[in-house]
Design an enzyme around this catalytic site. Structure first.
Site, PDB file in Angstrom:
ATOM      1  N   LYS A 191     -19.008   9.813  38.923  1.00 44.84           N
ATOM      2  CA  LYS A 191     -17.926  10.266  38.028  1.00 44.84           C
ATOM      3  C   LYS A 191     -18.455  10.279  36.705  1.00 44.84           C
ATOM      4  CE  LYS A 191     -14.481  10.574  40.722  1.00 44.84           C
ATOM      5  NZ  LYS A 191     -13.805  11.932  41.245  1.00 44.84           N
TER       6      LYS A 191
ATOM      7  N   TYR B  75     -20.209   5.379  42.915  1.00 41.09           N
ATOM      8  CA  TYR B  75     -18.689   6.159  42.234  1.00 41.09           C
ATOM      9  C   TYR B  75     -19.077   6.273  40.742  1.00 41.09           C
ATOM     10  CZ  TYR B  75     -13.832   7.164  41.978  1.00 41.09           C
ATOM     11  OH  TYR B  75     -12.525   7.798  41.722  1.00 41.09           O
TER      12      TYR B  75
ATOM     13  N   GLY C 292      -2.670  12.756  47.532  1.00 34.76           N
ATOM     14  CA  GLY C 292      -2.806  12.092  46.316  1.00 34.76           C
ATOM     15  C   GLY C 292      -2.555  12.909  45.058  1.00 34.76           C
ATOM     16  N   ILE C 293      -3.515  12.850  44.288  1.00 41.29           N
ATOM     17  CA  ILE C 293      -3.200  13.635  42.921  1.00 41.29           C
ATOM     18  C   ILE C 293      -3.541  15.095  43.028  1.00 41.29           C
ATOM     19  CG2 ILE C 293      -4.638  13.949  40.623  1.00 41.29           C
ATOM     20  CD1 ILE C 293      -5.823  10.981  40.929  1.00 41.29           C
TER      21      ILE C 293
ATOM     22  N   ASP D 261     -14.786  22.187  52.886  1.00 37.44           N
ATOM     23  CA  ASP D 261     -15.577  21.315  52.622  1.00 37.44           C
ATOM     24  C   ASP D 261     -16.384  21.279  51.294  1.00 37.44           C
ATOM     25  OD1 ASP D 261     -17.421  19.226  52.394  1.00 37.44           O
ATOM     26  OD2 ASP D 261     -18.230  19.648  54.583  1.00 37.44           O
TER      27      ASP D 261
ATOM     28  N   THR E  82      -2.276   6.262  45.216  1.00 34.42           N
ATOM     29  CA  THR E  82      -2.474   7.194  46.191  1.00 34.42           C
ATOM     30  C   THR E  82      -2.965   6.772  47.533  1.00 34.42           C
ATOM     31  OG1 THR E  82      -4.602   7.513  45.518  1.00 34.42           O
ATOM     32  CG2 THR E  82      -3.090   8.857  44.308  1.00 34.42           C
ATOM     33  N   PRO E  83      -3.207   7.537  48.507  1.00 34.03           N
ATOM     34  CA  PRO E  83      -3.959   7.127  49.798  1.00 34.03           C
ATOM     35  C   PRO E  83      -5.363   6.384  49.649  1.00 34.03           C
ATOM     36  CG  PRO E  83      -2.608   8.866  50.301  1.00 34.03           C
ATOM     37  CD  PRO E  83      -2.681   8.781  49.100  1.00 34.03           C
TER      38      PRO E  83
HETATM   39  P1  NAI Z   1      -6.825  10.889  48.238  1.00 32.70           P
HETATM   40  O1  NAI Z   1      -7.936  10.011  49.122  1.00 32.70           O
HETATM   41  O2  NAI Z   1      -5.366  10.666  48.220  1.00 32.70           O
HETATM   42  O3  NAI Z   1      -7.141  12.493  48.280  1.00 32.70           O
HETATM   43  C1  NAI Z   1      -8.478  13.009  48.264  1.00 32.70           C
HETATM   44  C2  NAI Z   1      -8.382  14.268  49.079  1.00 32.70           C
HETATM   45  O4  NAI Z   1      -9.593  14.814  49.046  1.00 32.70           O
HETATM   46  C3  NAI Z   1      -8.058  14.245  50.578  1.00 32.70           C
HETATM   47  O5  NAI Z   1      -6.759  15.152  50.978  1.00 32.70           O
HETATM   48  C4  NAI Z   1      -9.250  14.363  51.270  1.00 32.70           C
HETATM   49  O6  NAI Z   1      -8.963  15.161  52.617  1.00 32.70           O
HETATM   50  C5  NAI Z   1      -9.932  15.414  50.395  1.00 32.70           C
HETATM   51  N1  NAI Z   1     -11.434  15.313  50.802  1.00 32.70           N
HETATM   52  C6  NAI Z   1     -12.250  14.340  50.724  1.00 32.70           C
HETATM   53  N2  NAI Z   1     -13.632  14.998  50.936  1.00 32.70           N
HETATM   54  C7  NAI Z   1     -13.518  16.155  50.999  1.00 32.70           C
HETATM   55  C8  NAI Z   1     -14.382  17.381  51.175  1.00 32.70           C
HETATM   56  N3  NAI Z   1     -15.737  17.133  51.440  1.00 32.70           N
HETATM   57  N4  NAI Z   1     -13.985  18.502  51.116  1.00 32.70           N
HETATM   58  C9  NAI Z   1     -12.665  18.674  50.721  1.00 32.70           C
HETATM   59  N5  NAI Z   1     -11.704  17.967  50.674  1.00 32.70           N
HETATM   60  C10 NAI Z   1     -12.123  16.610  50.638  1.00 32.70           C
HETATM   61  O7  NAI Z   1      -7.633  10.401  46.679  1.00 32.70           O
HETATM   62  P2  NAI Z   1      -6.802  10.864  45.268  1.00 32.70           P
HETATM   63  O8  NAI Z   1      -6.494   9.486  44.812  1.00 32.70           O
HETATM   64  O9  NAI Z   1      -5.684  11.683  45.392  1.00 32.70           O
HETATM   65  O10 NAI Z   1      -7.993  11.288  44.422  1.00 32.70           O
HETATM   66  C11 NAI Z   1      -8.103  12.379  43.671  1.00 32.70           C
HETATM   67  C12 NAI Z   1      -9.271  12.335  42.821  1.00 32.70           C
HETATM   68  O11 NAI Z   1      -8.840  11.504  41.770  1.00 32.70           O
HETATM   69  C13 NAI Z   1     -10.679  11.863  43.303  1.00 32.70           C
HETATM   70  O12 NAI Z   1     -11.704  12.729  42.755  1.00 32.70           O
HETATM   71  C14 NAI Z   1     -10.771  10.533  42.914  1.00 32.70           C
HETATM   72  O13 NAI Z   1     -11.963  10.024  42.842  1.00 32.70           O
HETATM   73  C15 NAI Z   1      -9.893  10.519  41.512  1.00 32.70           C
HETATM   74  N6  NAI Z   1      -9.587   9.339  41.029  1.00 32.70           N
HETATM   75  C16 NAI Z   1      -8.574   8.758  41.646  1.00 32.70           C
HETATM   76  C17 NAI Z   1      -8.090   7.519  41.188  1.00 32.70           C
HETATM   77  C18 NAI Z   1      -7.112   6.482  42.139  1.00 32.70           C
HETATM   78  O14 NAI Z   1      -6.690   5.689  41.653  1.00 32.70           O
HETATM   79  N7  NAI Z   1      -6.323   7.085  43.037  1.00 32.70           N
HETATM   80  C19 NAI Z   1      -8.410   6.890  39.971  1.00 32.70           C
HETATM   81  C20 NAI Z   1      -9.495   7.790  39.334  1.00 32.70           C
HETATM   82  C21 NAI Z   1     -10.045   8.946  39.921  1.00 32.70           C
END
Ligand code: NAI
Length: 253
Positions: free
Chosen positions: A156, A152, A17-18, A59, A189-190
């Site tokens: 956040k 959440y 994702g991001i 982690d 994203t996933p």
């Molecule tokens: P994602 O699910 O695509 O990626 C998250 C990554 O974090 C994954 O690779 C996962 O393995 C890793 N992860 C989870 N738990 C972990 C841990 N304990 N230790 C290390 N790595 C860990 O999510 P995305 O969408 O890329 O989100 C990234 C950030 O952006 C998050 O903080 C999310 O809350 C925030 N965000 C996302 C939004 C969205 O719509 N996708 C909107 C606003 C904020």
């Protein structure tokens, strides 16, 4: 643009994702990037496709893991200039029905993980005396509430103010370390796929989400990565303790 030439970046949640889009963008701009994730295979696969990148198992909820990962990156690259705290999870539930287990896990990954990322980021950046930049992924959910995301929202919202405290501490100490938060709306994203797939009709759910966005669509992770790259760069030298919304107009309403 090669705004990050010679810089070393550690990106938590870099496997997806991001975090992954940010890792790619930081590398394009010249940084040596380390993708740190609980998903070691995913991080390794992603790193193999990014020039100069490597992967670390991390982690984010573990102090010992952060210490090991941050020290490993500093030892291998001689410095750490950028930390992006992108690892995160989302759990659904209102104040009445969120389980204590989900509450604790959401706080542990999103808030403890960012706290530890800032703490160890400051530690290793301070050691080089060259300053640095920390970018924390909050969310629009750190600014406005949602009835079914109590944990959440809480995590956040806390990341938003933690960011300001880190920024003010580093400014006061004269470390040259800046810390800012990024607040995306829906990003493709996933994580968003998982949210949408929870609904009975995922296509319908996605369409409804997009219809609520003034710009009429969700963000691409690359659009968030562009903001993160700016905040990580010296172009943002006077920007600290600030919050950057990227939501297609959602919070303007
Ligand atoms: P994602 O699910 O695509 O990626 C998250 C990554 O974090 C994954 O690779 C996962 O393995 C890793 N992860 C989870 N738990 C972990 C841990 N304990 N230790 C290390 N790595 C860990 O999510 P995305 O969408 O890329 O989100 C990234 C950030 O952006 C998050 O903080 C999310 O809350 C925030 N965000 C996302 C939004 C969205 O719509 N996708 C909107 C606003 C904020």
């Amino acid at each position: 643009m090669r705004r990050l030439q010679g810089k070393v970046a550690l990106v938590s949640g870099g496997a997806s994702g991001i975090g992954l889009a940010s890792a790619r963008r930081l590398a394009e701009e010249g940084a040596e990037v380390v993708l740190a994730d609980l998903n070691r295979d995913g991080a390794e696969r992603a790193a193999a496709e990014i020039p100069g990148a490597s992967a670390e198992l991390l982690d984010v909820t573990s102090d010992a893991d952060w210490r090991r990962a941050a020290d490993a990156v500093a030892a291998r690259h001689g410095r750490v200039d950028i930390v992006v705290n992108s690892a995160g999870i989302v759990a659904f539930g209102s104040i009445e029905d969120v389980s204590l287990e989900d509450w604790r896990r959401t706080m542990a990954v999103n808030l403890d993980g960012t706290f530890l990322g800032c703490r160890h980021g400051v530690r290793v950046m301070k050691a080089t005396g060259r300053g640095g930049a920390i970018v924390n992924l909050s969310s629009v959910s750190g600014i406005i509430g949602g009835h079914n995301i109590a944990a959440y929202n809480a995590a956040k919202g806390a990341v938003r103010l933690l960011t300001k405290s880190v920024a003010l501490h580093c400014a006061r100490k004269g470390y040259g370390i800046r810390c800012n938060s990024v607040h995306p709306g829906f990003v493709e994203t996933p994580m968003l796929d998982a949210v949408v797939n929870q609904g009975r009709n995922p296509q319908d759910t996605r369409a409804k989400l997009q219809a609520g966005v003034p710009l009429g669509r969700n963000a691409r992770p690359e659009e968030v990565a562009a903001m993160i790259a700016y905040l990580a760069s010296d172009e943002a030298a006077f920007v600290t303790g600030a919050e950057f919304v990227i939501d297609g107009g959602v919070t303007a309403m």
